[in-house]
Every structure is written in C-alpha cells, then in structure tokens.
Design an enzyme around this catalytic site. Sequence first.
Site, PDB file in Angstrom:
ATOM      1  N   LYS A  11      75.955  43.747 -53.468  1.00  0.00           N
ATOM      2  CA  LYS A  11      75.207  44.900 -52.934  1.00  0.00           C
ATOM      3  C   LYS A  11      76.189  45.907 -52.342  1.00  0.00           C
ATOM      4  O   LYS A  11      77.327  45.546 -51.986  1.00  0.00           O
ATOM      5  CB  LYS A  11      74.202  44.466 -51.872  1.00  0.00           C
ATOM      6  CG  LYS A  11      74.770  43.712 -50.651  1.00  0.00           C
ATOM      7  CD  LYS A  11      75.311  44.575 -49.545  1.00  0.00           C
ATOM      8  CE  LYS A  11      75.926  43.773 -48.402  1.00  0.00           C
ATOM      9  NZ  LYS A  11      76.761  44.527 -47.500  1.00  0.00           N
ATOM     10  N   PRO A  95      84.474  40.099 -54.905  1.00  0.00           N
ATOM     11  CA  PRO A  95      85.504  39.794 -53.921  1.00  0.00           C
ATOM     12  C   PRO A  95      84.895  39.174 -52.663  1.00  0.00           C
ATOM     13  O   PRO A  95      83.778  39.510 -52.282  1.00  0.00           O
ATOM     14  CB  PRO A  95      86.122  41.165 -53.599  1.00  0.00           C
ATOM     15  CG  PRO A  95      85.732  42.058 -54.719  1.00  0.00           C
ATOM     16  CD  PRO A  95      84.445  41.525 -55.276  1.00  0.00           C
ATOM     17  N   VAL A  96      85.643  38.254 -52.046  1.00  0.00           N
ATOM     18  CA  VAL A  96      85.156  37.528 -50.858  1.00  0.00           C
ATOM     19  C   VAL A  96      85.520  38.297 -49.580  1.00  0.00           C
ATOM     20  O   VAL A  96      86.587  38.913 -49.509  1.00  0.00           O
ATOM     21  CB  VAL A  96      85.770  36.103 -50.826  1.00  0.00           C
ATOM     22  CG1 VAL A  96      85.355  35.343 -49.564  1.00  0.00           C
ATOM     23  CG2 VAL A  96      85.354  35.328 -52.073  1.00  0.00           C
ATOM     24  N   ALA A  98      84.333  41.043 -48.326  1.00  0.00           N
ATOM     25  CA  ALA A  98      84.638  42.389 -48.825  1.00  0.00           C
ATOM     26  C   ALA A  98      83.607  43.432 -48.426  1.00  0.00           C
ATOM     27  O   ALA A  98      83.792  44.612 -48.673  1.00  0.00           O
ATOM     28  CB  ALA A  98      84.730  42.342 -50.351  1.00  0.00           C
ATOM     29  N   GLY A  99      82.479  42.996 -47.843  1.00  0.00           N
ATOM     30  CA  GLY A  99      81.398  43.938 -47.523  1.00  0.00           C
ATOM     31  C   GLY A  99      80.421  44.095 -48.674  1.00  0.00           C
ATOM     32  O   GLY A  99      79.577  44.989 -48.670  1.00  0.00           O
ATOM     33  N   GLY A 102      78.736  38.902 -51.205  1.00  0.00           N
ATOM     34  CA  GLY A 102      78.869  37.870 -52.243  1.00  0.00           C
ATOM     35  C   GLY A 102      78.334  36.512 -51.825  1.00  0.00           C
ATOM     36  O   GLY A 102      77.663  35.836 -52.621  1.00  0.00           O
ATOM     37  N   GLY A 103      78.606  36.106 -50.596  1.00  0.00           N
ATOM     38  CA  GLY A 103      78.147  34.800 -50.127  1.00  0.00           C
ATOM     39  C   GLY A 103      76.628  34.742 -50.063  1.00  0.00           C
ATOM     40  O   GLY A 103      76.016  33.767 -50.517  1.00  0.00           O
ATOM     41  N   SER A 104      76.020  35.808 -49.545  1.00  0.00           N
ATOM     42  CA  SER A 104      74.551  35.860 -49.467  1.00  0.00           C
ATOM     43  C   SER A 104      73.941  35.862 -50.872  1.00  0.00           C
ATOM     44  O   SER A 104      72.894  35.253 -51.107  1.00  0.00           O
ATOM     45  CB  SER A 104      74.097  37.134 -48.744  1.00  0.00           C
ATOM     46  OG  SER A 104      74.687  37.213 -47.481  1.00  0.00           O
ATOM     47  N   ASP A 137      71.187  38.790 -44.944  1.00  0.00           N
ATOM     48  CA  ASP A 137      71.114  39.525 -46.219  1.00  0.00           C
ATOM     49  C   ASP A 137      70.537  38.697 -47.373  1.00  0.00           C
ATOM     50  O   ASP A 137      70.377  39.216 -48.476  1.00  0.00           O
ATOM     51  CB  ASP A 137      72.512  40.001 -46.635  1.00  0.00           C
ATOM     52  CG  ASP A 137      73.011  41.141 -45.763  1.00  0.00           C
ATOM     53  OD1 ASP A 137      72.190  41.732 -45.033  1.00  0.00           O
ATOM     54  OD2 ASP A 137      74.220  41.437 -45.822  1.00  0.00           O
TER      55      ASP A 137
HETATM   56  P1  ATP Z   1      78.606  40.808 -46.008  1.00  0.00           P
HETATM   57  O1  ATP Z   1      78.735  42.109 -46.714  1.00  0.00           O
HETATM   58  O2  ATP Z   1      77.234  40.173 -46.153  1.00  0.00           O
HETATM   59  O3  ATP Z   1      79.131  40.800 -44.604  1.00  0.00           O
HETATM   60  P2  ATP Z   1      80.988  39.858 -47.176  1.00  0.00           P
HETATM   61  O4  ATP Z   1      81.046  40.399 -48.561  1.00  0.00           O
HETATM   62  O5  ATP Z   1      81.770  40.598 -46.140  1.00  0.00           O
HETATM   63  O6  ATP Z   1      79.484  39.739 -46.773  1.00  0.00           O
HETATM   64  P3  ATP Z   1      81.182  37.192 -48.171  1.00  0.00           P
HETATM   65  O7  ATP Z   1      82.062  37.322 -49.358  1.00  0.00           O
HETATM   66  O8  ATP Z   1      79.735  37.102 -48.398  1.00  0.00           O
HETATM   67  O9  ATP Z   1      81.514  38.380 -47.146  1.00  0.00           O
HETATM   68  O10 ATP Z   1      81.642  35.876 -47.378  1.00  0.00           O
HETATM   69  C1  ATP Z   1      82.152  35.815 -46.127  1.00  0.00           C
HETATM   70  C2  ATP Z   1      82.427  34.377 -45.675  1.00  0.00           C
HETATM   71  O11 ATP Z   1      81.488  33.438 -46.187  1.00  0.00           O
HETATM   72  C3  ATP Z   1      83.802  33.887 -46.085  1.00  0.00           C
HETATM   73  O12 ATP Z   1      84.424  33.409 -44.929  1.00  0.00           O
HETATM   74  C4  ATP Z   1      83.553  32.759 -47.050  1.00  0.00           C
HETATM   75  O13 ATP Z   1      84.502  31.707 -46.910  1.00  0.00           O
HETATM   76  C5  ATP Z   1      82.152  32.272 -46.690  1.00  0.00           C
HETATM   77  N1  ATP Z   1      81.425  31.758 -47.879  1.00  0.00           N
HETATM   78  C6  ATP Z   1      80.714  30.649 -47.943  1.00  0.00           C
HETATM   79  N2  ATP Z   1      80.173  30.475 -49.159  1.00  0.00           N
HETATM   80  C7  ATP Z   1      80.554  31.519 -49.898  1.00  0.00           C
HETATM   81  C8  ATP Z   1      80.314  31.897 -51.240  1.00  0.00           C
HETATM   82  N3  ATP Z   1      79.587  31.151 -52.079  1.00  0.00           N
HETATM   83  N4  ATP Z   1      80.868  33.053 -51.656  1.00  0.00           N
HETATM   84  C9  ATP Z   1      81.589  33.824 -50.802  1.00  0.00           C
HETATM   85  N5  ATP Z   1      81.854  33.502 -49.545  1.00  0.00           N
HETATM   86  C10 ATP Z   1      81.349  32.357 -49.076  1.00  0.00           C
END
Ligand code: ATP
Length: 286
Positions: A11, A95-96, A98-99, A102-104, A137
């Site tokens: 997203k 990307p992890v 990253a905003g 991806g995890g959600s 999310d």
């Molecule tokens: P948001 O925009 O919702 O803040 P984000 O993109 O910043 O999310 P994510 O990539 O969703 O961050 O993940 C953040 C944390 O969640 C990381 O510390 C990661 O280790 C943990 N995590 C647990 N499961 C997952 C997964 N399946 N994919 C990505 N991250 C995961």
Amino acid sequence: MDYINVSANAKINIALDVLGKRPDGYHDLRSVMQTIDLKDNIYIRKIFTPKIKIVSNVRFLPTDERNLCHKACKALFDKYNPDFGVYIEIDKNIPVSAGLGGGSADCAATLIGVKELLKFPVSYNELLDIGKTLGADVPFCMEKGTMLAEGIGDRLTRLTDHPPVYILLAKPNVSVSTAKVFSNLVIEDIKRRPDMEAVISAINRKDLKAIAENLSNVLETVTIKEYPMIEHIKRRMTELGALSALMSGSGPTVFGYFENKENAWEALKQIKSEFRLREIFVSGIS
Ligand code: ATP
C-alpha cells in the site's frame, strides 16, 4: 485442494494525518490508503501435522512466531484446533520496514488463505476482527483498493477507485522503525496537514493532477530529519517528470506519480544509479 496461492499487495499512503495520541499508546490517524500492484506471493500448503512452518526468500526475515504470517495462523489455530497444519512460502517482493505495509499484507493474505484452505467456519467480518488484533493495517490489506482509514487505521470507508497512474517507488537503503517515527513525532509541532476533503474530492473526480497536488504526509518531517536523502529523492523525481512525490507511511520509501510509462522507467534508471538504490520499482494502482 491441498494448496493455495494468495497475493499480498503493498500500500501507499496518499495522505496521512496524525490527530493525537491515545491513552493506550496508539495514535489516532486519518489516511487515504491505496493498494498497489507490487506484491508478495503467499503459497500455503496443507500438511498432516498441526504445525506452522514458514520459509521465505528474504534471509533476515524471522520465520518463527515473530513473523506476521505465523501470528495469523496461530490466531486461527488457537480458535479451531485443526488436525492439519500449514507450510507457508513467503515470496517477498515488497521491501521490509519500508512504509509499504508488507508485513500487514502478508498477514492479511495468510488469514484469507488459511481460512479457505483449512475450511475454518469463520465469517469474513470475524476474520477482519482477528486481523485488527494483529495489526492496524491488516483490515485494509484484506479489503484492498482506495480507502479512508480512521481511528488507529482500522476504521475503513471505501472511496471511488483511484484513476490509473504509474508509481515509481524508491526505497533508500535504510530501514525505518514505525514505532520510533511515531514516538519522535511532536503533534503540537505539525505545521502542514493534508487537506483530506480536497484529496477525497479529487479522487471522486478522478482528477489525477489534483490528487498529485494534495499528496501530503505529516510523518515526513520526522523521517526526513534522520534521512535527508528522502527529500533529495523526492526533488529528483519531480525534476524527472513526476507530477508530485511523497514519502509513504513512516518511510523511508518515496513514491512519485507519473502520467507516462516511459518517463517513469527513465526516472527509475536515473534515480537507481544516482542514489545507488537496490529496491526501486515501477508499479500501478491495483
Ligand atoms: P507499515 O507501513 O505498516 O509501517 P512497514 O512497511 O514499515 O509497515 P513491514 O515491512 O510491514 O514494515 O514490517 C516491519 C516489521 O515486521 C519488521 O521488523 C519485520 O521483521 C516484521 N515482520 C514480521 N513478519 C513480516 C512479514 N511477513 N513481512 C515483513 N515484515 C515482517
């Protein structure tokens, strides 16, 4: 059926405002969120022991109880005590930290996939409620599309579909902790807030230029203070033809709106080499 593939889409936050801090530590938000094409693939296979086994193509991602796919399975397994288990392969492209949520997204896809595969008698609304307990999310990632998210991000109102656009996503080679960005935000210091009504009205009219003019995120100042490269990438995107560019969520990914596909790819090439980026993509609205 002994396996299922589910898409976990990323997203972007087209507009993000933080209204205040709640007594429970969460923040009250208002955000227009948009699902994009960039996605992870979640492959789920039924196994004949009641276990949860997770593998992923990303070396540093935990595959134990900390993984959000594991949390999603556990929430359902605790409720239904199945005789079967699941083997899950997370093919990550998002990307992890990253905003881009991806995890959600992985969590949402797992809830939907495991319910379907193991035929749990859980209604979609119950599944949304379980999702909410796993991450603010997650309900949005289940519902997908163009939404106004309020409360902690879990109260959703569907908006008119966003008009098509090419989105250049550029992630600086740093990871950002969402919790840290929120704790560094001083709400009284916020000077420029998004005009939500203008964003929603522009989406209703499918007026791409007006949407672009109203891209706004109050978390930018916090993350940019730590990583000024975000500001430089934004500027470079607009110099290279983007209608506008913004940081998504708590960052650090920057996205730019391009009307023209060739333009978006040309900007990708330039920005990738100038900033030595490893994670940069052209995506579309989904
Ligand atoms: P948001 O925009 O919702 O803040 P984000 O993109 O910043 O999310 P994510 O990539 O969703 O961050 O993940 C953040 C944390 O969640 C990381 O510390 C990661 O280790 C943990 N995590 C647990 N499961 C997952 C997964 N399946 N994919 C990505 N991250 C995961």
